[in-house]
Design a protein around this motif. Structure first.
Motif, PDB file in Angstrom:
ATOM      1  N   THR A 199      43.425  -3.631 -16.533  1.00 43.20           N
ATOM      2  CA  THR A 199      43.500  -2.720 -15.397  1.00 43.20           C
ATOM      3  C   THR A 199      44.365  -1.522 -15.757  1.00 43.20           C
ATOM      4  O   THR A 199      45.179  -1.572 -16.667  1.00 43.20           O
ATOM      5  CB  THR A 199      44.112  -3.414 -14.160  1.00 43.20           C
ATOM      6  OG1 THR A 199      45.450  -3.828 -14.484  1.00 43.20           O
ATOM      7  CG2 THR A 199      43.305  -4.621 -13.731  1.00 43.20           C
ATOM      8  N   ALA A 200      44.171  -0.450 -14.992  1.00 42.15           N
ATOM      9  CA  ALA A 200      45.005   0.751 -15.129  1.00 42.15           C
ATOM     10  C   ALA A 200      44.740   1.617 -13.913  1.00 42.15           C
ATOM     11  O   ALA A 200      44.133   1.168 -12.936  1.00 42.15           O
ATOM     12  CB  ALA A 200      44.706   1.493 -16.435  1.00 42.15           C
ATOM     13  N   ASP A 201      45.172   2.884 -13.985  1.00 36.94           N
ATOM     14  CA  ASP A 201      44.972   3.749 -12.828  1.00 36.94           C
ATOM     15  C   ASP A 201      43.508   4.048 -12.568  1.00 36.94           C
ATOM     16  O   ASP A 201      43.132   4.452 -11.466  1.00 36.94           O
ATOM     17  CB  ASP A 201      45.759   5.054 -12.988  1.00 36.94           C
ATOM     18  CG  ASP A 201      45.418   5.822 -14.256  1.00 36.94           C
ATOM     19  OD1 ASP A 201      44.613   5.321 -15.068  1.00 36.94           O
ATOM     20  OD2 ASP A 201      45.961   6.923 -14.437  1.00 36.94           O
ATOM     21  N   PHE A 202      42.628   3.820 -13.564  1.00 40.96           N
ATOM     22  CA  PHE A 202      41.196   4.052 -13.385  1.00 40.96           C
ATOM     23  C   PHE A 202      40.499   2.877 -12.706  1.00 40.96           C
ATOM     24  O   PHE A 202      39.283   2.901 -12.515  1.00 40.96           O
ATOM     25  CB  PHE A 202      40.527   4.337 -14.730  1.00 40.96           C
ATOM     26  CG  PHE A 202      40.723   3.243 -15.753  1.00 40.96           C
ATOM     27  CD1 PHE A 202      39.936   2.100 -15.732  1.00 40.96           C
ATOM     28  CD2 PHE A 202      41.702   3.357 -16.725  1.00 40.96           C
ATOM     29  CE1 PHE A 202      40.120   1.096 -16.665  1.00 40.96           C
ATOM     30  CE2 PHE A 202      41.891   2.356 -17.664  1.00 40.96           C
ATOM     31  CZ  PHE A 202      41.094   1.217 -17.633  1.00 40.96           C
ATOM     32  N   GLY A 203      41.224   1.844 -12.340  1.00 39.83           N
ATOM     33  CA  GLY A 203      40.644   0.649 -11.748  1.00 39.83           C
ATOM     34  C   GLY A 203      40.644  -0.474 -12.751  1.00 39.83           C
ATOM     35  O   GLY A 203      41.680  -0.857 -13.276  1.00 39.83           O
ATOM     36  N   GLY A 204      39.459  -1.048 -13.041  1.00 40.13           N
ATOM     37  CA  GLY A 204      39.367  -2.104 -14.030  1.00 40.13           C
ATOM     38  C   GLY A 204      39.137  -3.463 -13.395  1.00 40.13           C
ATOM     39  O   GLY A 204      38.485  -3.593 -12.345  1.00 40.13           O
ATOM     40  N   ASN A 205      39.679  -4.496 -14.049  1.00 38.52           N
ATOM     41  CA  ASN A 205      39.540  -5.869 -13.569  1.00 38.52           C
ATOM     42  C   ASN A 205      40.568  -6.114 -12.462  1.00 38.52           C
ATOM     43  O   ASN A 205      41.502  -6.895 -12.606  1.00 38.52           O
ATOM     44  CB  ASN A 205      39.746  -6.842 -14.735  1.00 38.52           C
ATOM     45  CG  ASN A 205      39.508  -8.280 -14.341  1.00 38.52           C
ATOM     46  OD1 ASN A 205      38.581  -8.582 -13.588  1.00 38.52           O
ATOM     47  ND2 ASN A 205      40.337  -9.175 -14.849  1.00 38.52           N
ATOM     48  N   MET A 206      40.384  -5.418 -11.337  1.00 34.73           N
ATOM     49  CA  MET A 206      41.392  -5.417 -10.286  1.00 34.73           C
ATOM     50  C   MET A 206      41.488  -6.757  -9.560  1.00 34.73           C
ATOM     51  O   MET A 206      42.547  -7.121  -9.055  1.00 34.73           O
ATOM     52  CB  MET A 206      41.096  -4.294  -9.276  1.00 34.73           C
ATOM     53  CG  MET A 206      41.160  -2.907  -9.889  1.00 34.73           C
ATOM     54  SD  MET A 206      40.873  -1.572  -8.691  1.00 34.73           S
ATOM     55  CE  MET A 206      39.109  -1.759  -8.357  1.00 34.73           C
ATOM     56  N   ASP A 207      40.375  -7.483  -9.457  1.00 32.28           N
ATOM     57  CA  ASP A 207      40.368  -8.784  -8.777  1.00 32.28           C
ATOM     58  C   ASP A 207      41.081  -8.725  -7.429  1.00 32.28           C
ATOM     59  O   ASP A 207      41.866  -9.617  -7.077  1.00 32.28           O
ATOM     60  CB  ASP A 207      40.995  -9.869  -9.670  1.00 32.28           C
ATOM     61  CG  ASP A 207      40.069 -10.287 -10.794  1.00 32.28           C
ATOM     62  OD1 ASP A 207      38.845 -10.274 -10.594  1.00 32.28           O
ATOM     63  OD2 ASP A 207      40.566 -10.606 -11.894  1.00 32.28           O
TER      64      ASP A 207
END
Length: 441
Positions: free
Chosen positions: A286-294
């Motif tokens: 995850t990071a500020d771009f979103g990602g594996n936010m779960d």
């Protein structure tokens, strides 16, 4: 094939500044320049009048010529630096050499190869519904993966996702485990500094089982629990009753023999491509771009806002869950495949620092970091930005609203980062200035 529809669209508060459907010039190109092995993507707008070219490159003024298939143009930056491009156009492709200032010494010139592709023009003035069937999947969030589909702001996309292990709705392995993603989808007109708004219009189960684990993630283990759970972490198959909308452990005995819970399908993965200078990120990150936010608020009916960092945003989605408690405490949620429909909008020239989620009743900001303390700080900073940026509050006023109304929820404990969400009920905000107000000086 996509087909054109005209439907009413109720936009949320943050979408009031969304890009009009006809706001993007038809002759738009995405330029990829090889800077010593690192690809820099830029948006080129070209207007051709006879043999003369004018336009912009990432907002910088462009002028040049087009004779037969030979193209030459120069971009002049706001600092006065000039960038020369000489190439050849072959239908919807362009390639050639560029002459640019050296990144370490502006008095020295450097030669770099470049290529470009022409962005297809919208064929009508109405939003379109696209049905996209994936043929392969991504295990990284990257700007270097070719777009699987070009869409415009206002369009819908209907597709299917795999579970986190790469298994489809028929139980067939289609991709490598590790949250394989569908995409990326190129959104015409999206540029760094904009915000992409993804409304989850439909998330539906498409098979009758999900996989999970027993046990507790390491972050939650006391020494005693760690000792007692050494034998856990075993797979657990769950039955999904799609008619009743319920889930239960398959072949459960003992106290869980009659146990069942309502499903609430969600996407664990939703991201745009990271910006220039960043390597591809694993779809587990995850990071500020979103990602594996779960984050279990990424459900049908809600809108997720992500900061655009590359031309076209490059939207990825995947990692379907039938249900997940806060934090994904067993390492896996109820992992399953989904039928997904999203609608994409674009908020021009509004940058956000961290992912946001808007439901009919709440606004939420997501902090993702290596520790819960840092995640709390990021979530809080993001909510302060939203109150100042969206509701016109001063910093002092925004902190006062947080002090009496903020709620914090644990979003993710199972990944390499911790996720913490800051939430505010919209009912609390009803007397504030209308969303979109200008903050006071």
């Amino acid at each position: 094939m996509p087909h054109t529809v005209t439907l009413p669209w109720k936009v949320s508060s943050l979408l009031l500044a969304a890009l009009p459907l006809n706001a993007v010039a038809a002759d738009q190109w995405i330029v990829a320049t090889d800077l010593w092995g690192n690809t820099n993507y830029q948006t080129l707008q070209l207007d051709v009048q006879g043999t003369q070219l004018t336009g912009t490159l990432d907002g910088d003024r462009v002028s040049g010529t087009l004779r037969d298939r030979d193209v030459r143009f120069t971009a002049t930056g706001s600092d006065g630096q000039v960038y020369h491009f000489n190439g050849r156009i072959d239908d919807a492709r362009m390639q050639g050499q560029s002459d640019q200032p050296d990144t370490n010494n502006r008095a020295v010139r450097a030669q770099h190869a470049f290529s470009a592709w022409r962005v297809p023009a919208r064929t009508g003035t109405s939003a379109q519904r696209h049905v996209f069937t994936p043929v392969d999947y991504a295990n990284t969030f990257s700007a270097d993966r070719a777009p699987v589909l070009v869409i415009h702001p206002g369009d819908w996309v209907r597709t299917k996702t795999l579970d986190s292990g790469g298994v489809d709705e028929h139980g067939v392995t289609r991709a490598l485990f590790g949250n394989p993603q569908v995409g990326p989808f190129f959104v015409v007109g999206a540029e760094p500094g904009d915000t992409l708004a993804i409304t989850l219009t439909s998330l539906k189960l498409n098979r009758d089982y999900a996989d999970s684990l027993d046990g507790v993630v390491g972050r939650l283990k006391t020494p005693r629990i760690a000792a007692e759970t050494t034998g856990l972490g075993k797979p657990v198959r769950w039955e999904l009753d799609r008619v009743r909308g319920m889930a239960r452990p398959k072949d459960a005995s003992g106290a869980l023999r009659q146990f069942e819970v309502p499903v609430k399908p969600m996407l664990g993965g939703l991201a745009v491509a990271p910006g220039f200078g960043y390597p591809p990120f694993s779809t587990g990150d995850t990071a500020d771009f979103g990602g594996n936010m779960d984050f279990n608020a990424v459900v049908e009916g809600n809108t997720v806002y992500l900061p655009v960092q590359q031309p076209g945003a490059l939207l990825y989605l995947g990692d379907g869950h039938a249900l997940q408690g806060d934090g994904e405490t067993t390492q896996w949620a109820l992992e399953t495949s989904l039928d997904v429909e999203v609608r994409v909008a674009l908020v021009k020239r509004q940058s956000i620092a961290t992912p946001r989620v808007e439901s009919p009743t709440q606004i939420m900001t997501l902090g993702q970091a290596g520790s819960s303390d840092d995640a709390l700080r990021v979530a809080t900073s993001g909510m302060l930005q939203w109150l100042r940026q969206g509701y016109g509050l001063s910093l002092s006023e925004a902190t006062q609203v947080l002090g009496v109304a903020v709620q914090y929820h644990v979003a993710n404990l199972a990944g390499r980062s911790v996720g913490v969400a800051a939430k505010l009920d919209k009912a609390v905000l009803r007397t504030l200035p209308a969303p979109g107000a200008t903050p006071p000086d």
